[in-house]
Design an enzyme around this catalytic site. Sequence first.
Site, mmCIF file in Angstrom:
data_model
loop_
_atom_site.group_PDB
_atom_site.id
_atom_site.type_symbol
_atom_site.label_atom_id
_atom_site.label_comp_id
_atom_site.label_asym_id
_atom_site.label_seq_id
_atom_site.Cartn_x
_atom_site.Cartn_y
_atom_site.Cartn_z
ATOM 1 N N ASP A 36 3.216 7.757 6.131
ATOM 2 C CA ASP A 36 2.586 6.745 6.211
ATOM 3 C C ASP A 36 0.886 6.429 5.988
ATOM 4 O O ASP A 36 0.297 7.598 5.988
ATOM 5 C CB ASP A 36 2.757 5.656 7.408
ATOM 6 C CG ASP A 36 2.480 4.173 7.525
ATOM 7 O OD1 ASP A 36 3.862 3.489 7.085
ATOM 8 O OD2 ASP A 36 1.409 3.758 7.459
ATOM 9 N N TYR A 156 2.327 -9.864 -6.191
ATOM 10 C CA TYR A 156 3.350 -9.188 -5.420
ATOM 11 C C TYR A 156 4.787 -9.288 -6.403
ATOM 12 O O TYR A 156 5.554 -8.504 -6.710
ATOM 13 C CB TYR A 156 3.898 -9.641 -3.894
ATOM 14 C CG TYR A 156 4.942 -9.039 -3.256
ATOM 15 C CD1 TYR A 156 4.681 -8.116 -2.763
ATOM 16 C CD2 TYR A 156 5.984 -9.787 -3.060
ATOM 17 C CE1 TYR A 156 5.464 -7.206 -1.681
ATOM 18 C CE2 TYR A 156 6.841 -9.072 -2.269
ATOM 19 C CZ TYR A 156 6.837 -7.962 -1.748
ATOM 20 O OH TYR A 156 7.757 -7.284 -0.873
#
Length: 255
Positions: A36, A156
């Site tokens: 991450d 997006y």
Amino acid sequence: MRFEGRTALVTGGAGAIGLATATRLAREGARVAIADRDGDRAEAAAAALAHADDCTAAIGLRLDVTDERQLADAVSRVEGALGPVDVLVCAHGVLATGSATETTVADWQRSLDVNLTGTFLTARAVLPGMVARGRGSIVLLSSTAGVVAEAGIAAYCASKGGVLMLGRQLAVDYARKGVRVNVLCPGWIDTPFNDPAIEQAGGREALEPFIDAMVPLGRQGAPDEIADVIAFLASDDARYVTGSVLLADGGLTSL
């Protein structure tokens, strides 16, 4: 124990869906690497998972999926600590709100860099090893917004539509080399990731009637429910499934 003896790398692994997926794979026997951009969260999540009775091994690492050097180092670290990567789950992503005229060029580029190019680079980092071993499974997370347009999230939608076609194309190129690639498109899932879109729509009070009207199941999904589907696609239960685009959206796109 569908993943016993296998190593899984989950990007965006400290997020809600990523962590649920890493936990699910670990419970089924996988050695899990949680990667991450927030390295502290990734390491904390891996440490907690590693202490679970049903976890074989887990490590956490900081990773920016847009950085090729970091990706090469991350794959090397995972292989050294856990073994060759058998399963890759790309659960990373960013959500910038705004129509085409409202979205800044910086937000547009960041969306493409993380959601699309980052997915391409991550897959490319593990594919040589998978091809050399003649086996591997990759699950890319797109979105229902990559299948049908949604208002106010131009960057997006574009980036997730690209992920969908990237996954199908990779499946074609690598099927005969033992690597399966599938794409999962979640709908509305109850995670903090959607907070920017929820705020733009008027907050959670405005979201509830929308969910009730537009989602046949009448509710948002949970991260664990998405992890269940990812585990299926990544496992040998889906050994004849590649190039698939699977919707997990409560029926949203059926309307």
